[in-house]
Design a protein around this motif. Structure first.
Motif: not given
Length: 760
Positions: A132-150
């Motif tokens: 839902r963000g804008r094209a100019s928004d930077p990508a967010m780096p996510v590691d394995e531990l944080r991703l597994k939580q969601v």
């Protein structure tokens, strides 16, 4: 409003930026949904846009505004737009290993979604974006531990559809071989198990040779004990390996069976309707079922033959080492067996073809009788159908007898050679032993007999397998004669997917049915704007139903041009066209299932409220509510618990539930009683709002409210106008009107005097 196909090359300039979509499209679609649902819809739309396809959110019917659309609903949305899509469970490490710039949709546990747009292997993080963000928004780096939580692994993989896929390959042994070879890992395991089993089955034979040659002669109890232990161990391992190999064979047979079923059904439903109109259902059913003979051959006899080949390759050198003359006799016997069977192959192949044709004809009588059982019972046709069945059964039985007699000849002629390979070789070996300077001892002779029987069996099997190959080839030919016909596969999966408004144009269209010398449509031209309610009238054979067939894309080999909203219909994706058009026939088929299931058959994701609204629009709500279980009432095969008018109104409800921009009614009210017809006609004006309607009817009274009425005769457009205009100026229309409404004057008013007969 429907999905629009964009130029895939348009993505090249935008790169990763194409994977970012603002919320304008969702806002323009006027879809009021929760933020989490918006995230899922925006994610899917982002990925589709990356691959050059613009999705329309209005095509997606959500059960509720707050519930997140399921992966199945999203996949159907993507596939309808012509994209390849799969829902798969994945892990963080699998995502890291993907080397592709295309974005990947992650379906989050809370009902939202995220887009994987990049990877950072050095830091072991994924680059995620909020769809839902804008094209100019930077990508967010996510590691394995944080991703597994969601995120629990639910992933959507999307790409453009591949050209020339496997489904378009000719249906033959080569295609089947590729299907089997796709499970080469299983084939490898089966081969290793077979080699090991063959070696283990030879060990006891050598042990027996040792027992006879050494143990008995020298009374060696220790050797006997060792031989016993080795035989028990080899037998135990052979049992385990045989059990495992059988499981692998069942696995590969089951997977092949599933793939064949899916591929056959996919090809059958992609065949054009005119093919099914020409062919008998029983013949088609029987021919398609021949594929199971081929599957049995591929996963049974052929696989065992390869195993036998290995056994022969392994044992023949041993036999030649023990006694070359005896080994040569076994090979000569097997060669003679192959020659005898080869002589009978062609006659057996011809007889197999005749038998399959007879069985097809027999199956056709059975299917036709079951399908038309109402007519059979109503007209007391049981004796006539039974007589026809008896004739087909007699023909099939006679051919089966001839086939059995013919096949009995090679089986009988090869029997002496088989017996020699099994037992005669021992007599020959005894003769050699008594007349040779280096006679075989009794142990070697017994071992040779046992080994020879293990070789003779596979050699005989190799010779007789040619007969099974002949049968499999005949079965492949029967199935291929149906599945290898020209189909609509490319038209169903390729082409434009424009948003329809409903303008229809025929430009100098000429069409003739196969085998007909007279064109069904002869240089027909007309043009109607979107939202027009058009009636088609004319005498029988004037081309009314042909116009509707061409509009549905059933027949595409016409000259001239048919345009929908200015787009040539040949360039439009055929599945998209048919899903955007509604069709109600004179005789509609209802599936086994509930009333609700039949109404939403074309859109299984729709809700109960959608079914009720469609039934109300078609005038079906009043009789549905009087049924025992209402919308849950079960409809039997053939719809015996529904009247003709009720079936027709359910068919209309099924057609309008998808909100088609073009609705075609081909004699849709012909089966209705006057009261039901009046109810449906009263609803037609409501049904026509916002869409183009093409109504074919012999009852001119049901077309008075049409915006335009087109009069056809011998495939030509004779006139087009309103009812009052045609009554005044078109002789054909006026004649048809007076024939049906003698008690009315041409303007629709009642005559004061009784009508007088009018000559045609």
């Amino acid at each position: 409003m429907n999905d629009t196909q964009r130029d895939p090359g348009a993505n090249s300039a935008t790169g990763h930026g194409a994977a970012n979509l603002d919320m304008a499209a969702l806002m323009d679609a006027e879809i009021n949904v929760s933020p989490l649902v918006q995230a899922r819809l925006a994610a899917v739309m982002n990925v589709a846009r990356y691959h050059g396809v613009e999705l329309n959110p209005e095509n997606l019917r959500l059960q509720t505004d707050d519930a997140a659309p399921s992966p199945l609903v999203l996949l159907d949305w993507l596939k309808d737009a012509g994209l390849w899509a799969r829902g798969v469970p994945m892990t963080f490490r699998q995502l890291m290993r993907i080397d592709d710039a295309a974005p990947i949709v992650l379906l989050l546990d809370d009902g939202g979604a995220a887009l994987v747009t990049g990877r950072d292997p050095e830091n072991q993080v994924l680059l995620l974006r909020d769809p839902r963000g804008r094209a100019s928004d930077p990508a967010m780096p996510v590691d394995e531990l944080r991703l597994k939580q969601v995120w629990s692994g639910a992933t959507l993989l999307v790409r453009t559809a591949r050209e020339g896929n496997d489904e378009e390959q000719a249906f033959n042994f080569t295609m089947l071989g590729r299907l089997v070879w796709s499970d080469r890992a299983l084939l490898r395991d089966i081969g290793i198990a077979s080699i090991t089993i063959t070696i283990l089955s030879i060990i006891p034979i050598f042990m027996v040779m040792r027992v006879i040659g050494t143990v008995i002669q020298y009374h060696s109890w220790n050797t006997l004990a060792l031989v016993t232990v080795l035989i028990i161990l080899s037998t135990g391992f052979e049992m385990i390996l045989t059990f495992g190999r059988k499981l692998l064979e069942v696995m590969i047979a089951t997977k092949l069976d599933a793939r064949l079923n899916l591929r056959i059904f996919d090809r059958l439903v992609s065949l054009p309707i005119e093919f099914f109109e020409r062919e008998q259902a029983g013949v088609l059913t029987y021919k398609v079922q021949q594929i199971y003979q081929v599957r049995e051959f591929l996963t049974g006899r052929l696989m065992n033959t390869f195993i036998d080949v290995f056994m022969v390759v392994l044992l023949l050198p041993i036999l030649f080492y023990m006694s070359a003359p005896m080994a040569w006799t076994v090979l000569i016997a097997a060669s003679l067996i192959a020659v005898i069977i080869g002589i009978f192959l062609r006659p057996l192949g011809i007889m197999t073809g005749k038998l399959i044709a007879a069985e097809s004809a027999k199956g056709s009588v059975l299917v036709e009788t079951i399908y038309g059982i109402r007519t059979v019972k109503a007209l007391a046709l049981e004796p006539a159908r039974a007589a026809d069945w008896d004739r087909k059964v007699a023909t099939s039985a006679n051919l089966g007898m001839e086939m059995g007699q013919l096949a009995n000849w090679p089986a009988t002629l090869v029997m002496p050679l088989q017996r020699y390979s099994q037992y005669g070789v021992m007599i020959f070996g005894a003769y050699i032993a008594m007349n040779s300077n280096n006679p075989l001892d009794i142990g070697a002779l017994t071992g040779y007999m046992l080994l020879g029987s293990r070789v003779a069996g596979p050699l005989v099997s190799l010779a007789t397998v040619m007969q099974d190959v002949q049968k499999a080839q005949a079965a492949i030919w029967q199935v291929g004669s149906i599945l290898n016909r020209p189909n609509e596969k490319r038209a169903l999966t390729h082409g434009l997917r424009p948003r329809f408004e409903g303008a229809v144009e025929f430009d100098d269209v000429t069409f003739s049915y196969e085998g007909s010398k007279t064109p069904a449509l002869d240089k027909m031209s007309f043009k109607i704007p979107a939202g027009t309610m058009l009636g088609l009238v004319g005498r029988s054979g004037s081309g009314k139903s042909t116009v509707t067939r061409l509009l549905q894309g059933i027949n595409r080999d016409y000259s001239g041009a048919i345009k929908i909203d200015g787009t040539d219909m040949r360039e439009i994706n055929l599945r998209h066209l048919r899903k955007s058009f509604g069709m109600v026939l004179q005789d509609n088929f209802l599936f086994r299932g509930s009333v609700k299931d039949n109404i939403i058959a074309g859109r299984p994701g729709l809700s109960f409220e959608d079914a009720v609204q469609a039934a109300r629009l078609a005038g079906a709500e009043e009789f549905i509510e009087r049924m025992p279980q209402g919308y849950d009432t079960f409809i039997q095969e053939g719809s015996p618990n529904l009247s003709g008018g009720q079936k027709q109104r359910l068919a209309i409800a099924r057609a309008v539930i998808s909100d088609p921009k073009v609705l075609i009614l081909d004699e849709a009210t012909s089966a209705l009683d006057p009261e039901s017809e009046a109810l449906v006609n009263a609803n037609l004006l409501r049904i026509a709002q916002g869409r183009t309607m093409v109504i074919v009817s012999h009852r001119l009274s049901s077309l008075i409210d049409c915006d335009l009425i087109m009069v056809l005769d011998r495939g030509r457009t004779m006139d087009i106008g309103t009812h009052h205009e045609l009554v005044e100026r078109c002789a054909i229309y006026r004649h048809l009107w007076l024939q049906q409404n003698r008690h009315l004057d041409p303007q629709g008013k009642t005559h004061a005097a009784a009508p007088k007969p009018t000559l045609a």
